[in-house]
Design a protein around this motif. Structure first.
Motif, PDB file in Angstrom:
ATOM      1  N   CYS A   1       0.978  -1.034   0.002  1.00  0.00           N
ATOM      2  CA  CYS A   1      -0.110   0.030   0.136  1.00  0.00           C
ATOM      3  C   CYS A   1       0.947   1.443  -0.141  1.00  0.00           C
ATOM      4  CB  CYS A   1      -1.094  -0.076   1.200  1.00  0.00           C
ATOM      5  SG  CYS A   1      -0.084   0.373   2.820  1.00  0.00           S
ATOM      6  N   LYS A   2       0.318   2.328  -0.175  1.00  0.00           N
ATOM      7  CA  LYS A   2       0.909   3.683  -0.351  1.00  0.00           C
ATOM      8  C   LYS A   2       0.434   4.611   0.668  1.00  0.00           C
ATOM      9  CE  LYS A   2       1.865   7.608  -3.229  1.00  0.00           C
ATOM     10  NZ  LYS A   2       1.482   8.335  -4.247  1.00  0.00           N
ATOM     11  N   MET A   3       1.291   5.168   1.467  1.00  0.00           N
ATOM     12  CA  MET A   3       0.797   6.101   2.677  1.00  0.00           C
ATOM     13  C   MET A   3       1.410   7.662   2.231  1.00  0.00           C
ATOM     14  SD  MET A   3       0.488   3.949   5.903  1.00  0.00           S
ATOM     15  CE  MET A   3       2.202   3.238   5.769  1.00  0.00           C
ATOM     16  N   ASP A   4       0.655   8.487   2.106  1.00  0.00           N
ATOM     17  CA  ASP A   4       0.979   9.945   2.119  1.00  0.00           C
ATOM     18  C   ASP A   4       0.852  10.771   3.446  1.00  0.00           C
ATOM     19  OD1 ASP A   4       2.463   9.946  -0.349  1.00  0.00           O
ATOM     20  OD2 ASP A   4       0.438  10.268  -1.489  1.00  0.00           O
ATOM     21  N   PHE A   5       1.957  11.222   4.052  1.00  0.00           N
ATOM     22  CA  PHE A   5       1.479  11.959   5.204  1.00  0.00           C
ATOM     23  C   PHE A   5       1.807  13.465   4.834  1.00  0.00           C
ATOM     24  CE2 PHE A   5       2.686   7.853   6.618  1.00  0.00           C
ATOM     25  CZ  PHE A   5       1.745   7.482   7.420  1.00  0.00           C
ATOM     26  N   VAL A   6       0.748  14.219   4.879  1.00  0.00           N
ATOM     27  CA  VAL A   6       0.934  15.655   4.193  1.00  0.00           C
ATOM     28  C   VAL A   6       0.848  16.803   5.301  1.00  0.00           C
ATOM     29  CG1 VAL A   6      -0.019  17.205   2.506  1.00  0.00           C
ATOM     30  CG2 VAL A   6      -0.049  14.647   2.039  1.00  0.00           C
ATOM     31  N   PHE A   7       1.808  17.490   5.489  1.00  0.00           N
ATOM     32  CA  PHE A   7       1.773  18.585   6.263  1.00  0.00           C
ATOM     33  C   PHE A   7       1.976  19.960   5.615  1.00  0.00           C
ATOM     34  CE2 PHE A   7       3.961  14.876   8.469  1.00  0.00           C
ATOM     35  CZ  PHE A   7       3.610  15.135   9.677  1.00  0.00           C
ATOM     36  N   ASP A   8       1.356  21.047   6.383  1.00  0.00           N
ATOM     37  CA  ASP A   8       1.282  22.283   5.981  1.00  0.00           C
ATOM     38  C   ASP A   8       2.886  22.809   6.412  1.00  0.00           C
ATOM     39  OD1 ASP A   8      -1.007  22.330   4.864  1.00  0.00           O
ATOM     40  OD2 ASP A   8      -1.771  22.815   6.963  1.00  0.00           O
ATOM     41  N   LYS A 154       6.364  18.828  14.362  1.00  0.00           N
ATOM     42  CA  LYS A 154       6.013  18.189  15.513  1.00  0.00           C
ATOM     43  C   LYS A 154       4.867  18.356  16.231  1.00  0.00           C
ATOM     44  CE  LYS A 154       8.635  17.556  19.818  1.00  0.00           C
ATOM     45  NZ  LYS A 154       9.910  17.752  20.757  1.00  0.00           N
ATOM     46  N   ALA A 155       4.078  17.207  16.270  1.00  0.00           N
ATOM     47  CA  ALA A 155       2.848  17.392  17.252  1.00  0.00           C
ATOM     48  C   ALA A 155       1.949  18.319  16.315  1.00  0.00           C
ATOM     49  CB  ALA A 155       3.080  17.466  18.796  1.00  0.00           C
ATOM     50  N   LYS A 156       1.916  18.373  15.131  1.00  0.00           N
ATOM     51  CA  LYS A 156       1.093  19.053  14.463  1.00  0.00           C
ATOM     52  C   LYS A 156      -0.029  17.995  13.604  1.00  0.00           C
ATOM     53  CE  LYS A 156       2.665  23.016  15.261  1.00  0.00           C
ATOM     54  NZ  LYS A 156       2.111  24.184  16.086  1.00  0.00           N
ATOM     55  N   LEU A 157      -1.019  18.663  13.337  1.00  0.00           N
ATOM     56  CA  LEU A 157      -1.894  18.014  12.398  1.00  0.00           C
ATOM     57  C   LEU A 157      -1.572  17.797  11.140  1.00  0.00           C
ATOM     58  CD1 LEU A 157      -5.543  19.784  13.474  1.00  0.00           C
ATOM     59  CD2 LEU A 157      -4.339  17.685  14.273  1.00  0.00           C
ATOM     60  N   PHE A 158      -2.009  16.662  10.563  1.00  0.00           N
ATOM     61  CA  PHE A 158      -1.467  16.515   9.154  1.00  0.00           C
ATOM     62  C   PHE A 158      -2.293  15.357   8.416  1.00  0.00           C
ATOM     63  CE2 PHE A 158       0.452  13.328  12.124  1.00  0.00           C
ATOM     64  CZ  PHE A 158       0.095  12.047  11.548  1.00  0.00           C
ATOM     65  N   ARG A 159      -2.439  15.349   7.160  1.00  0.00           N
ATOM     66  CA  ARG A 159      -3.505  14.769   6.298  1.00  0.00           C
ATOM     67  C   ARG A 159      -2.681  13.363   5.968  1.00  0.00           C
ATOM     68  NH1 ARG A 159      -3.537  19.342   5.102  1.00  0.00           N
ATOM     69  NH2 ARG A 159      -2.086  19.420   3.247  1.00  0.00           N
ATOM     70  N   VAL A 160      -3.632  12.257   5.934  1.00  0.00           N
ATOM     71  CA  VAL A 160      -2.963  10.939   5.695  1.00  0.00           C
ATOM     72  C   VAL A 160      -3.823  10.535   4.369  1.00  0.00           C
ATOM     73  CG1 VAL A 160      -2.529   8.761   6.325  1.00  0.00           C
ATOM     74  CG2 VAL A 160      -2.336  10.341   7.915  1.00  0.00           C
ATOM     75  N   TYR A 161      -3.157  10.058   3.325  1.00  0.00           N
ATOM     76  CA  TYR A 161      -3.906   9.503   2.354  1.00  0.00           C
ATOM     77  C   TYR A 161      -3.480   8.121   1.861  1.00  0.00           C
ATOM     78  CZ  TYR A 161      -4.904  14.329   1.413  1.00  0.00           C
ATOM     79  OH  TYR A 161      -5.151  15.667   1.433  1.00  0.00           O
ATOM     80  N   ILE A 162      -4.210   7.137   1.917  1.00  0.00           N
ATOM     81  CA  ILE A 162      -3.669   5.599   2.052  1.00  0.00           C
ATOM     82  C   ILE A 162      -4.682   5.066   0.615  1.00  0.00           C
ATOM     83  CG2 ILE A 162      -3.801   3.378   3.207  1.00  0.00           C
ATOM     84  CD1 ILE A 162      -4.080   5.058   5.749  1.00  0.00           C
ATOM     85  N   SER A 163      -3.655   4.157   0.083  1.00  0.00           N
ATOM     86  CA  SER A 163      -4.247   3.712  -1.144  1.00  0.00           C
ATOM     87  C   SER A 163      -3.640   2.120  -1.195  1.00  0.00           C
ATOM     88  CB  SER A 163      -3.803   4.360  -2.417  1.00  0.00           C
ATOM     89  OG  SER A 163      -2.638   4.634  -2.646  1.00  0.00           O
ATOM     90  N   GLY A 164      -4.280   1.464  -1.917  1.00  0.00           N
ATOM     91  CA  GLY A 164      -3.964   0.149  -2.070  1.00  0.00           C
ATOM     92  C   GLY A 164      -4.575  -1.051  -1.152  1.00  0.00           C
TER      93      GLY A 164
END
Length: 176
Positions: A1-8, A154-164
Motif C-alpha cells: 500500500c502507499k501512505m502519504d503523510f501531508v503537512f503544511d 512536531k505534534a501538528k495535525l497532518f493529512r493521511v492518504y492511503i491507497s492499496g
C-alpha cells in the motif's frame, strides 16, 4: 500500500529560503530513539520504501509498504513526526552536498531557463518565482531547521492518504 503523510510545511511557510526542503530531507536522519542508520534499517526490515518531497505548500512523506506490514510501520513513521533529531553533522553534510549540487546546476542551461521561466509567469515575490542564491545556503543550520520542524511538523495535525489493499473495515487509530 502507499501512505502519504501531508503537512503544511512547504516553502510558503518558511521564513528563510531552503529551510523547508532541508527539514524535509533531514527528518529521517535520526530520532531520540534511533540513529539515522537504525531508522533506515527499521524501514528496510519491513520491506518499506520511504520518500520525502517538499513543495510550495506541503511536505509529503510517502511510504510504500506491503499491506501485511502496514500496522508495523505506523509507529515508526509517527516517531519522525514527534521526535526527529537534526544532528549538526547531518545538517552540515547535507548543506555541503546541496551547495555543491547548486553550483553544478548553475552551469546547466535547463536550470537557468527554468528559473527565468518561473520569474516570467509568476509575479515578483510569489513563492514559485523565487530562485536560490549562494547566500541561501547559510540558512541551512540546525537551529533554523529545528524551529521550522517544531512550528510546522512536531505534534501538528497532518493529512493521511492511503491507497492499496488495506482492510477498511479495521480502522487504524494511533496516538503518540
Amino acid at each position: 500500500c502507499k501512505m502519504d503523510f501531508v503537512f503544511d510545511a512547504g516553502y510558503a511557510f518558511e521564513k528563510e529560503s531552503i529551510v523547508a526542503s532541508s527539514m524535509g530531507q533531514l527528518i529521517n536522519k535520526g530520532t531520540k530513539a534511533k540513529t539515522a542508520k537504525e531508522f533506515i534499517e527499521s524501514v528496510e526490515l519491513l520491506g518499506a520504501y520511504y520518500d520525502s518531497n517538499t513543495g510550495g505548500d506541503n511536505l509529503t512523506i510517502t511510504i510504500y509498504i506491503l499491506s501485511s506490514k502496514f500496522r508495523e510501520i505506523i509507529p515508526l513513521v509517527l516517531e519522525l513526526f514527534h521526535d526527529a533529531l537534526f544532528s549538526e553533522e547531518e545538517v552540515e553534510n547535507y548543506r555541503s552536498i546541496q551547495f555543491q549540487k547548486y553550483l553544478v546546476n548553475q552551469e546547466k542551461v535547463s536550470f537557468q531557463s527554468n528559473n527565468e521561466f518561473m520569474k516570467l509567469i509568476y509575479p515578483k515575490g510569489h513563492i514559485y518565482s523565487q530562485s536560490l542564491d549562494e547566500k541561501d545556503f547559510v540558512c541551512i543550520n540546525k537551529d533554523r531547521i529545528i524551529k521550522f520542524y517544531e512550528n510546522q511538523v512536531k505534534a501538528k495535525l497532518f493529512r493521511v492518504y492511503i491507497s492499496g489493499n488495506v482492510d477498511h473495515a479495521d480502522p487504524v487509530s494511533y496516538t503518540h
